[in-house]
Design an enzyme around this catalytic site. Structure first.
Site, PDB file in Angstrom:
ATOM      1  N   SER A 188     -14.289 -95.534 -39.544  1.00  0.00           N
ATOM      2  CA  SER A 188     -13.365 -96.243 -40.437  1.00  0.00           C
ATOM      3  C   SER A 188     -12.592 -97.242 -39.587  1.00  0.00           C
ATOM      4  CB  SER A 188     -12.393 -95.219 -41.040  1.00  0.00           C
ATOM      5  OG  SER A 188     -11.282 -95.860 -41.616  1.00  0.00           O
ATOM      6  N   TYR A 196      -6.009 -88.433 -40.715  1.00  0.00           N
ATOM      7  CA  TYR A 196      -7.287 -89.119 -40.987  1.00  0.00           C
ATOM      8  C   TYR A 196      -7.669 -90.003 -39.795  1.00  0.00           C
ATOM      9  CZ  TYR A 196     -10.752 -92.090 -43.367  1.00  0.00           C
ATOM     10  OH  TYR A 196     -11.896 -92.766 -43.720  1.00  0.00           O
TER      11      TYR A 196
HETATM   12  N1  NAD Z   1     -13.902 -96.025 -49.100  1.00  0.00           N
HETATM   13  C1  NAD Z   1     -13.312 -96.468 -47.998  1.00  0.00           C
HETATM   14  O1  NAD Z   1     -12.431 -97.322 -48.077  1.00  0.00           O
HETATM   15  C2  NAD Z   1     -13.744 -95.962 -46.635  1.00  0.00           C
HETATM   16  C3  NAD Z   1     -13.301 -96.677 -45.522  1.00  0.00           C
HETATM   17  C4  NAD Z   1     -13.660 -96.250 -44.257  1.00  0.00           C
HETATM   18  C5  NAD Z   1     -14.448 -95.132 -44.098  1.00  0.00           C
HETATM   19  N2  NAD Z   1     -14.891 -94.450 -45.190  1.00  0.00           N
HETATM   20  C6  NAD Z   1     -15.715 -93.261 -44.942  1.00  0.00           C
HETATM   21  O2  NAD Z   1     -16.934 -93.375 -45.643  1.00  0.00           O
HETATM   22  C7  NAD Z   1     -17.434 -92.076 -45.974  1.00  0.00           C
HETATM   23  C8  NAD Z   1     -17.777 -92.044 -47.451  1.00  0.00           C
HETATM   24  O3  NAD Z   1     -16.594 -92.208 -48.203  1.00  0.00           O
HETATM   25  P1  NAD Z   1     -16.544 -92.886 -49.655  1.00  0.00           P
HETATM   26  O4  NAD Z   1     -15.633 -94.038 -49.571  1.00  0.00           O
HETATM   27  O5  NAD Z   1     -17.908 -93.061 -50.180  1.00  0.00           O
HETATM   28  O6  NAD Z   1     -15.715 -91.769 -50.460  1.00  0.00           O
HETATM   29  P2  NAD Z   1     -16.189 -90.636 -51.476  1.00  0.00           P
HETATM   30  O7  NAD Z   1     -15.034 -89.712 -51.621  1.00  0.00           O
HETATM   31  O8  NAD Z   1     -16.775 -91.265 -52.680  1.00  0.00           O
HETATM   32  O9  NAD Z   1     -17.396 -89.951 -50.665  1.00  0.00           O
HETATM   33  C9  NAD Z   1     -17.242 -88.899 -49.763  1.00  0.00           C
HETATM   34  C10 NAD Z   1     -18.284 -87.856 -50.151  1.00  0.00           C
HETATM   35  O10 NAD Z   1     -18.281 -86.818 -49.175  1.00  0.00           O
HETATM   36  C11 NAD Z   1     -18.304 -85.610 -49.871  1.00  0.00           C
HETATM   37  N3  NAD Z   1     -17.743 -84.554 -49.038  1.00  0.00           N
HETATM   38  C12 NAD Z   1     -16.447 -84.401 -48.652  1.00  0.00           C
HETATM   39  N4  NAD Z   1     -16.330 -83.272 -47.922  1.00  0.00           N
HETATM   40  C13 NAD Z   1     -17.571 -82.713 -47.856  1.00  0.00           C
HETATM   41  C14 NAD Z   1     -18.091 -81.539 -47.264  1.00  0.00           C
HETATM   42  N5  NAD Z   1     -17.298 -80.694 -46.611  1.00  0.00           N
HETATM   43  N6  NAD Z   1     -19.415 -81.280 -47.372  1.00  0.00           N
HETATM   44  C15 NAD Z   1     -20.230 -82.124 -48.056  1.00  0.00           C
HETATM   45  N7  NAD Z   1     -19.784 -83.236 -48.671  1.00  0.00           N
HETATM   46  C16 NAD Z   1     -18.476 -83.535 -48.563  1.00  0.00           C
HETATM   47  C17 NAD Z   1     -17.489 -85.836 -51.134  1.00  0.00           C
HETATM   48  O11 NAD Z   1     -17.743 -84.875 -52.133  1.00  0.00           O
HETATM   49  C18 NAD Z   1     -17.959 -87.230 -51.519  1.00  0.00           C
HETATM   50  O12 NAD Z   1     -19.123 -87.167 -52.305  1.00  0.00           O
HETATM   51  C19 NAD Z   1     -16.341 -91.093 -45.556  1.00  0.00           C
HETATM   52  O13 NAD Z   1     -16.676 -90.519 -44.304  1.00  0.00           O
HETATM   53  C20 NAD Z   1     -15.111 -91.965 -45.429  1.00  0.00           C
HETATM   54  O14 NAD Z   1     -14.153 -91.438 -44.544  1.00  0.00           O
HETATM   55  C21 NAD Z   1     -14.545 -94.838 -46.453  1.00  0.00           C
END
Ligand code: NAD
Length: 248
Positions: A140, A153
């Site tokens: 991130s 985080y």
């Molecule tokens: N959306 C943003 O702005 C953003 C920015 C930087 C990084 N990220 C990273 O990208 C990745 C995906 O995030 P996203 O934005 O798609 O959000 P999201 O919440 O839609 O996706 C995260 C997914 O991970 C799953 N998850 C969480 N804990 C889990 C576990 N213990 N076992 C299995 N699955 C689990 C959730 O159920 C969800 O489906 C994450 O690692 C997040 O930190 C997101």
């Protein structure tokens, strides 16, 4: 040529889902993993409608037995594992340090740090044996910058970046590449939860150089590239896909 086999954790929503769709469109064989079995089976069916071979496998990445089983079942079913995307993660709770709870630390680090480490353990075992493979972890912008009220985080994503570089060094001589993608704000449920309201989201995005959230597919396309042979000399890197945030 055999079509590459891809495993994605936390694949049922947001960036993971967009990544599954992108690999399916490339004609790869895709294993989507997550915790909600009905949604997982529906996503696998959607990928098959695109013409891809696809399967859903259950795994909470905090559970070593479950993630081990997913990797083993993948190899049993498809004979190999070419690309792994360690995407599962949580934003945890926004908390000023003076209000920090140990529970927030434990649940956030369990999903983001332990989950990434456990997935790497079993993915790398297979890939080192194969003498080939590409792993992409999700960091991130908070993986290399601080954010007020998000120290838990940010700490977890800084850990993901250190783990990524260390894993890359363990894999490099054997042809196993490990990189991370570091997204800026991406239009997913996580961004909505993190910002809390439309006004707060608009205010946050106004501070970004691109003045908008990225789309999940804009992250997926970078992940597809990192997984491919076009990136065959690229390892141990954190690739920022953040609309310019980290150029500041
Ligand atoms: N959306 C943003 O702005 C953003 C920015 C930087 C990084 N990220 C990273 O990208 C990745 C995906 O995030 P996203 O934005 O798609 O959000 P999201 O919440 O839609 O996706 C995260 C997914 O991970 C799953 N998850 C969480 N804990 C889990 C576990 N213990 N076992 C299995 N699955 C689990 C959730 O159920 C969800 O489906 C994450 O690692 C997040 O930190 C997101």
């Amino acid at each position: 040529m055999n079509r590459p086999v891809v495993l994605i954790t936390g694949a049922l929503t947001g960036i993971g889902r967009a990544t599954a769709l992108a690999f399916a469109r490339e004609g790869h064989r895709v294993i989507v993993s997550g915790r909600r079995d009905e949604a997982g089976r529906a996503l696998a069916a959607e990928l098959r409608e695109l013409g891809a071979e696809a399967e859903y496998m259950h795994a909470d990445v905090r559970n070593e037995a479950e993630i081990r089983q997913v990797v083993e079942q993948t190899v049993a079913r498809f004979g190999r594992l070419d690309i792994a995307v360690n995407n599962a993660g949580t934003e945890g709770e926004s908390q000023p340090l003076v209000e920090l709870t140990a529970a927030n630390y434990e649940s956030t680090f369990a999903a983001n740090v332990l989950g990434t480490l456990l997935a790497l353990k079993y993915e790398m075992r297979v890939m080192l044996e194969q003498g080939a493979g590409s792993i992409i972890n999700l960091s991130s912008i908070a993986g290399h910058a601080g954010f007020a009220s998000a120290s838990v985080y940010a700490g977890s994503k800084h850990a993901v970046e250190g783990i990524t570089k260390s894993a890359a060094l363990e894999g490099a001589a054997a042809g196993v590449r490990v990189n991370a993608v570091a997204p800026g704000p991406i239009a997913t449920e996580m961004l909505d939860r993190f910002t809390g309201s439309d006004d707060a989201k608009a205010g946050f995005l106004a501070t970004m150089p691109a003045r908008r959230a990225g789309e999940p597919d804009e992250i997926a396309q970078t992940i597809v590239f990192l997984g491919s042979d076009k990136a065959r000399y690229l390892t141990g890197q954190i690739v920022s896909v953040d609309g310019g945030f980290s150029a500041q």
